[in-house]
Write a protein that holds these residues in place. Structure first.
Motif, PDB file in Angstrom:
ATOM      1  N   VAL A   1      67.700  27.140  10.874  1.00 24.90           N
ATOM      2  CA  VAL A   1      68.293  26.634   9.626  1.00 24.90           C
ATOM      3  C   VAL A   1      67.855  25.191   9.380  1.00 24.90           C
ATOM      4  N   LEU A   2      67.834  24.376  10.431  1.00 24.37           N
ATOM      5  CA  LEU A   2      67.371  22.994  10.290  1.00 24.37           C
ATOM      6  C   LEU A   2      65.933  22.954   9.783  1.00 24.37           C
ATOM      7  N   MET A   3      65.088  23.841  10.293  1.00 26.61           N
ATOM      8  CA  MET A   3      63.692  23.868   9.839  1.00 26.61           C
ATOM      9  C   MET A   3      63.592  24.297   8.376  1.00 26.61           C
ATOM     10  N   TYR A   4      64.471  25.197   7.941  1.00 28.46           N
ATOM     11  CA  TYR A   4      64.509  25.560   6.515  1.00 28.46           C
ATOM     12  C   TYR A   4      64.842  24.331   5.669  1.00 28.46           C
ATOM     13  N   ILE A   5      65.795  23.560   6.127  1.00 23.52           N
ATOM     14  CA  ILE A   5      66.202  22.361   5.370  1.00 23.52           C
ATOM     15  C   ILE A   5      65.068  21.354   5.319  1.00 23.52           C
ATOM     16  N   VAL A   6      64.433  21.095   6.468  1.00 20.38           N
ATOM     17  CA  VAL A   6      63.323  20.141   6.517  1.00 20.38           C
ATOM     18  C   VAL A   6      62.194  20.591   5.594  1.00 20.38           C
TER      19      VAL A   6
ATOM     20  N   ALA B   1      53.618  15.388   5.298  1.00 22.51           N
ATOM     21  CA  ALA B   1      53.987  15.309   6.716  1.00 22.51           C
ATOM     22  C   ALA B   1      55.332  15.982   6.973  1.00 22.51           C
ATOM     23  N   VAL B   2      56.282  15.836   6.057  1.00 21.03           N
ATOM     24  CA  VAL B   2      57.585  16.496   6.214  1.00 21.03           C
ATOM     25  C   VAL B   2      57.406  18.019   6.218  1.00 21.03           C
TER      26      VAL B   2
ATOM     27  N   GLY C   1      55.681  23.031  11.918  1.00 22.77           N
ATOM     28  CA  GLY C   1      55.676  22.936  13.376  1.00 22.77           C
ATOM     29  C   GLY C   1      56.903  23.593  13.987  1.00 22.77           C
ATOM     30  N   GLY C   2      58.067  23.375  13.366  1.00 25.37           N
ATOM     31  CA  GLY C   2      59.287  24.004  13.852  1.00 25.37           C
ATOM     32  C   GLY C   2      59.263  25.508  13.691  1.00 25.37           C
ATOM     33  N   PHE C   3      58.762  25.989  12.556  1.00 32.44           N
ATOM     34  CA  PHE C   3      58.645  27.432  12.344  1.00 32.44           C
ATOM     35  C   PHE C   3      57.694  28.054  13.368  1.00 32.44           C
ATOM     36  N   PHE C   4      56.558  27.384  13.606  1.00 32.19           N
ATOM     37  CA  PHE C   4      55.578  27.880  14.574  1.00 32.19           C
ATOM     38  C   PHE C   4      56.210  27.974  15.960  1.00 32.19           C
ATOM     39  N   ASP C   5      56.947  26.961  16.341  1.00 27.63           N
ATOM     40  CA  ASP C   5      57.654  26.938  17.618  1.00 27.63           C
ATOM     41  C   ASP C   5      58.648  28.088  17.697  1.00 27.63           C
ATOM     42  N   GLY C   6      59.498  28.205  16.674  1.00 26.76           N
ATOM     43  CA  GLY C   6      60.537  29.229  16.707  1.00 26.76           C
ATOM     44  C   GLY C   6      59.990  30.641  16.675  1.00 26.76           C
ATOM     45  N   ILE C   7      58.995  30.879  15.813  1.00 29.44           N
ATOM     46  CA  ILE C   7      58.446  32.229  15.683  1.00 29.44           C
ATOM     47  C   ILE C   7      57.723  32.647  16.959  1.00 29.44           C
ATOM     48  N   LEU C   8      56.848  31.755  17.475  1.00 29.22           N
ATOM     49  CA  LEU C   8      56.036  32.129  18.637  1.00 29.22           C
ATOM     50  C   LEU C   8      56.830  32.110  19.939  1.00 29.22           C
TER      51      LEU C   8
END
Length: 262
Positions: A62-67, A14-15, A21-28
Motif C-alpha cells: 500500500v505504501l508503494m501504491y501511495i509513493v 525519481a519518486v 523499486g518497491g514494486f519490484f522488491d515486493g513482486i519478486l
C-alpha cells in the motif's frame, strides 16, 4: 529548460522510480520467490504470527501504491515541461535514480541497520544475497543514472536530445502495469487473509472458519480479521458463504484490508 524545471522533473521521475523499486522488491522477493516477509527477522512472539507478517507485507505494498501515485501526480503537474525539447536521458536517469535509491535504503537501512529482514533469510550466509542485490539493483542503476544525467542536454540539444515525452510515458506505463501485478495473489500461497463485517464477534468468525473447513493460523482478538490455511480448493468460496466479507491471498489487498480495520 532551466535548472529549476530540470530539477523538478528529476524529482518527479525519481519518486516514480522509488515506487517501481518497491514494486519490484515486493513482486519478486515477497510473491514470486517468497524469500522473506517484511518483518521476517523482527524478534518477539507478536511478530511471529503469520497474520502479522501478511499484514506487514500488505501495508508495504500500500505504501508503494501511495509513493507511485504521488510520483505520477508530480509528473503530471510538470507535463508542460514537455512542450519544449526534453532529453530522454533526464527522464530515464530520474527513474533509475529513484530505483537505485530505494534498493540502497532497503539493504543499507532496513537490512543492516534495523535488521528486520534480509534479501533471503533461509540461507547460511544472507550477506552474499544482500551484497549481490545491492550491487545489481542499487549501485548499477545509480551509476547509470549519474551517467545519463551528465550526458542529458540542458535544452534538449536543439532537437538532438529529445524523446523526453516518450520516456516519461514509458515510465508512467511501467508504474501503471506494475501496480496490478503487485496486487496478484502469491503463487502457491497456502494462506489467505479473511475480513469480516464490522460488528462480527469472535465466536461468529470462528464458526465461519469451522464451516469452511479450514484451519485458523492467526486471528485478531475481536475476530474481525484472521489468517487461514488454504490447503484445499474452494476455501475462499466456502468462507464467503459462511459470512466472510473479503478473502484474499494478495499482499497488496491484505494491506488495504488492514487499513480498514485500523
Amino acid at each position: 529548460m532551466d535548472v529549476q524545471h530540470r530539477r523538478s522533473l528529476m524529482v518527479a521521475t525519481a519518486v516514480i522510480g522509488v515506487g517501481l523499486g518497491g514494486f519490484f522488491d515486493g513482486i519478486l522477493l515477497h510473491q514470486v520467490l517468497q524469500w522473506h516477509h517484511l518483518l521476517s527477522l523482527v524478534p518477539g512472539e507478536a511478530f511471529r504470527d503469520l497474520g502479522t507478517q501478511i499484514l506487514a507485507d500488505g501495508l508495504f505494498h500500500v505504501l508503494m501504491y501511495i509513493v507511485t501515485a504521488v510520483g505520477l501526480w508530480m509528473l503530471w503537474r510538470r507535463r508542460h515541461a514537455f512542450a519544449s525539447a526534453v532529453d530522454w536521458r533526464l527522464v530515464a536517469g530520474g527513474g533509475l535514480l529513484g530505483f537505485g535509491i530505494w534498493n540502497l535504503v532497503d539493504v543499507g537501512f532496513f537490512h543492516w541497520i534495523l535488521g528486520i529482514h534480509r534479501i533471503r533469510v533461509d540461507v547460511p550466509d544472507p550477506m552474499l544475497y544482500d551484497v549481490g542485490w545491492l550491487a545489481a539493483f542499487g549501485l548499477v542503476p545509480l551509476v547509470v543514472a549519474w551517467l545519463l544525467r551528465r550526458r542529458a542536454e540542458p535544452d534538449g540539444g536543439n532537437g538532438r536530445g529529445t524523446g523526453g515525452a516518450g520516456a516519461a510515458a514509458t515510465l508512467a506505463l511501467l508504474a501503471i502495469v506494475a501496480a496490478p501485478i503487485a496486487a496478484l495473489p502469491q503463487p502457491n500461497s497456502k494462506s489467505a487473509l479473511v475480513l469480516f463485517a464490522p460488528g462480527t464477534t469472535a465466536a461468529t468468525a470462528l464458526n465461519a472458519a469451522q464451516q469452511s473447513g479450514t484451519r485458523i493460523l492467526w486471528a485478531q482478538p475481536d475476530g474481525r480479521m484472521m489468517a487461514v490455511a488454504v490447503e484445499r480448493p474452494g476455501v475462499e468460496a466456502r468462507l464467503y458463504r459462511a459470512g466472510a466479507l473479503f478473502v484474499t491471498r494478495s499482499p497488496a489487498l491484505a494491506g488495504c484490508a488492514a487499513s480498514l480495520t485500523s
